[in-house]
Motif scaffolding. Sequence first.
Motif, PDB file in Angstrom:
ATOM      1  N   LEU A   9      40.579  60.691  64.817  1.00  0.00           N
ATOM      2  CA  LEU A   9      41.476  59.541  64.979  1.00  0.00           C
ATOM      3  C   LEU A   9      42.939  59.986  64.996  1.00  0.00           C
ATOM      4  CD1 LEU A   9      39.690  56.911  62.729  1.00  0.00           C
ATOM      5  CD2 LEU A   9      39.704  57.052  65.213  1.00  0.00           C
ATOM      6  N   LYS A  10      43.277  60.980  64.187  1.00  0.00           N
ATOM      7  CA  LYS A  10      44.640  61.505  64.191  1.00  0.00           C
ATOM      8  C   LYS A  10      44.950  62.175  65.538  1.00  0.00           C
ATOM      9  CE  LYS A  10      47.942  63.969  61.356  1.00  0.00           C
ATOM     10  NZ  LYS A  10      49.013  63.142  61.833  1.00  0.00           N
ATOM     11  N   THR A  11      43.979  62.869  66.092  1.00  0.00           N
ATOM     12  CA  THR A  11      44.147  63.505  67.401  1.00  0.00           C
ATOM     13  C   THR A  11      44.359  62.456  68.483  1.00  0.00           C
ATOM     14  OG1 THR A  11      42.716  65.320  66.692  1.00  0.00           O
ATOM     15  CG2 THR A  11      43.105  65.113  69.040  1.00  0.00           C
ATOM     16  N   ILE A  12      43.642  61.354  68.392  1.00  0.00           N
ATOM     17  CA  ILE A  12      43.813  60.266  69.362  1.00  0.00           C
ATOM     18  C   ILE A  12      45.227  59.717  69.280  1.00  0.00           C
ATOM     19  CG2 ILE A  12      43.115  57.916  69.954  1.00  0.00           C
ATOM     20  CD1 ILE A  12      40.279  58.691  68.999  1.00  0.00           C
ATOM     21  N   ASN A  16      47.075  61.797  72.277  1.00  0.00           N
ATOM     22  CA  ASN A  16      46.494  61.036  73.386  1.00  0.00           C
ATOM     23  C   ASN A  16      45.210  61.714  73.885  1.00  0.00           C
ATOM     24  OD1 ASN A  16      46.852  58.623  74.792  1.00  0.00           O
ATOM     25  ND2 ASN A  16      47.686  59.664  76.572  1.00  0.00           N
ATOM     26  N   THR A  17      44.415  62.197  72.932  1.00  0.00           N
ATOM     27  CA  THR A  17      43.222  62.965  73.245  1.00  0.00           C
ATOM     28  C   THR A  17      42.009  62.348  72.565  1.00  0.00           C
ATOM     29  OG1 THR A  17      44.538  64.974  73.401  1.00  0.00           O
ATOM     30  CG2 THR A  17      42.188  65.261  73.081  1.00  0.00           C
ATOM     31  N   LEU A  18      40.965  62.100  73.330  1.00  0.00           N
ATOM     32  CA  LEU A  18      39.717  61.567  72.788  1.00  0.00           C
ATOM     33  C   LEU A  18      38.807  62.729  72.402  1.00  0.00           C
ATOM     34  CD1 LEU A  18      39.123  58.862  75.518  1.00  0.00           C
ATOM     35  CD2 LEU A  18      40.116  58.511  73.266  1.00  0.00           C
ATOM     36  N   VAL A  19      37.987  62.538  71.375  1.00  0.00           N
ATOM     37  CA  VAL A  19      37.102  63.596  70.889  1.00  0.00           C
ATOM     38  C   VAL A  19      35.659  63.106  71.005  1.00  0.00           C
ATOM     39  CG1 VAL A  19      36.561  65.121  68.964  1.00  0.00           C
ATOM     40  CG2 VAL A  19      38.897  64.294  69.268  1.00  0.00           C
ATOM     41  N   PHE A  20      34.835  63.918  71.670  1.00  0.00           N
ATOM     42  CA  PHE A  20      33.435  63.566  71.901  1.00  0.00           C
ATOM     43  C   PHE A  20      32.532  64.733  71.553  1.00  0.00           C
ATOM     44  CE2 PHE A  20      35.644  60.698  74.726  1.00  0.00           C
ATOM     45  CZ  PHE A  20      34.887  59.547  74.686  1.00  0.00           C
ATOM     46  N   LEU A  21      31.271  64.426  71.280  1.00  0.00           N
ATOM     47  CA  LEU A  21      30.232  65.443  71.224  1.00  0.00           C
ATOM     48  C   LEU A  21      29.556  65.450  72.589  1.00  0.00           C
ATOM     49  CD1 LEU A  21      28.512  65.002  67.757  1.00  0.00           C
ATOM     50  CD2 LEU A  21      30.086  66.779  68.483  1.00  0.00           C
ATOM     51  N   ALA A  22      29.436  66.629  73.177  1.00  0.00           N
ATOM     52  CA  ALA A  22      28.858  66.754  74.510  1.00  0.00           C
ATOM     53  C   ALA A  22      27.594  67.612  74.439  1.00  0.00           C
ATOM     54  CB  ALA A  22      29.872  67.393  75.462  1.00  0.00           C
ATOM     55  N   HIS A  23      26.837  67.578  75.505  1.00  0.00           N
ATOM     56  CA  HIS A  23      25.647  68.416  75.598  1.00  0.00           C
ATOM     57  C   HIS A  23      26.095  69.881  75.607  1.00  0.00           C
ATOM     58  CE1 HIS A  23      22.091  70.341  77.308  1.00  0.00           C
ATOM     59  NE2 HIS A  23      21.430  69.288  76.855  1.00  0.00           N
ATOM     60  N   PRO A  24      25.404  70.753  74.880  1.00  0.00           N
ATOM     61  CA  PRO A  24      25.835  72.150  74.798  1.00  0.00           C
ATOM     62  C   PRO A  24      25.888  72.885  76.137  1.00  0.00           C
ATOM     63  CG  PRO A  24      24.218  71.676  73.103  1.00  0.00           C
ATOM     64  CD  PRO A  24      24.296  70.470  73.977  1.00  0.00           C
ATOM     65  N   MET A  25      25.118  72.443  77.111  1.00  0.00           N
ATOM     66  CA  MET A  25      25.104  73.109  78.414  1.00  0.00           C
ATOM     67  C   MET A  25      26.080  72.481  79.418  1.00  0.00           C
ATOM     68  SD  MET A  25      23.077  75.594  77.960  1.00  0.00           S
ATOM     69  CE  MET A  25      22.771  76.190  79.605  1.00  0.00           C
ATOM     70  N   ALA A  26      26.753  71.409  79.041  1.00  0.00           N
ATOM     71  CA  ALA A  26      27.692  70.737  79.940  1.00  0.00           C
ATOM     72  C   ALA A  26      28.960  71.576  80.059  1.00  0.00           C
ATOM     73  CB  ALA A  26      28.032  69.347  79.417  1.00  0.00           C
ATOM     74  N   ASN A  27      29.485  71.671  81.298  1.00  0.00           N
ATOM     75  CA  ASN A  27      30.738  72.391  81.471  1.00  0.00           C
ATOM     76  C   ASN A  27      31.900  71.402  81.512  1.00  0.00           C
ATOM     77  OD1 ASN A  27      30.906  71.378  84.126  1.00  0.00           O
ATOM     78  ND2 ASN A  27      29.833  73.153  84.960  1.00  0.00           N
ATOM     79  N   LYS A  28      33.123  71.919  81.560  1.00  0.00           N
ATOM     80  CA  LYS A  28      34.311  71.067  81.485  1.00  0.00           C
ATOM     81  C   LYS A  28      34.390  70.095  82.654  1.00  0.00           C
ATOM     82  CE  LYS A  28      37.047  74.316  78.820  1.00  0.00           C
ATOM     83  NZ  LYS A  28      38.291  75.061  78.719  1.00  0.00           N
ATOM     84  N   ASN A  73      39.813  51.924  71.292  1.00  0.00           N
ATOM     85  CA  ASN A  73      39.505  50.555  70.864  1.00  0.00           C
ATOM     86  C   ASN A  73      38.484  49.944  71.815  1.00  0.00           C
ATOM     87  OD1 ASN A  73      39.642  48.271  69.342  1.00  0.00           O
ATOM     88  ND2 ASN A  73      41.552  47.546  70.221  1.00  0.00           N
ATOM     89  N   LYS A  74      38.644  50.170  73.112  1.00  0.00           N
ATOM     90  CA  LYS A  74      37.711  49.629  74.103  1.00  0.00           C
ATOM     91  C   LYS A  74      36.321  50.242  73.944  1.00  0.00           C
ATOM     92  CE  LYS A  74      38.282  50.751  78.452  1.00  0.00           C
ATOM     93  NZ  LYS A  74      38.750  50.860  79.828  1.00  0.00           N
ATOM     94  N   ILE A  75      36.268  51.545  73.637  1.00  0.00           N
ATOM     95  CA  ILE A  75      35.000  52.228  73.453  1.00  0.00           C
ATOM     96  C   ILE A  75      34.325  51.776  72.165  1.00  0.00           C
ATOM     97  CG2 ILE A  75      33.941  54.491  73.031  1.00  0.00           C
ATOM     98  CD1 ILE A  75      36.149  55.710  74.750  1.00  0.00           C
ATOM     99  N   GLY A  76      35.115  51.465  71.157  1.00  0.00           N
ATOM    100  CA  GLY A  76      34.572  51.030  69.878  1.00  0.00           C
ATOM    101  C   GLY A  76      34.699  52.065  68.787  1.00  0.00           C
ATOM    102  N   ILE A  77      35.552  53.067  68.990  1.00  0.00           N
ATOM    103  CA  ILE A  77      35.761  54.093  67.957  1.00  0.00           C
ATOM    104  C   ILE A  77      36.530  53.490  66.792  1.00  0.00           C
ATOM    105  CG2 ILE A  77      36.860  56.296  67.434  1.00  0.00           C
ATOM    106  CD1 ILE A  77      36.440  57.091  70.342  1.00  0.00           C
TER     107      ILE A  77
END
Length: 78
Positions: A9-12, A16-28, A73-77
Amino acid sequence: MPLATEKALKTIEDHNTLVFLAHPMANKKQIKDAAEKLYNIKVAKVNTLIRPDGKKKAFIKVTPDYEGLDIANKIGII
């Protein structure tokens, strides 16, 4: 999956950066395309890291046209 920890939340707010967990094999590129398609935003940059538990954390910096708090806020974080 969005992260809603205090640090995320502090990073957001500060970067202006969102933080997500992604699939380990997903690339940028895949993470960027998915975020733009799912949340209708423009992504400026994506940074990733692999956590010690093996999960991939993605930091998605949005362009200045968008406000990170509004998107969260729109995403629901928040």
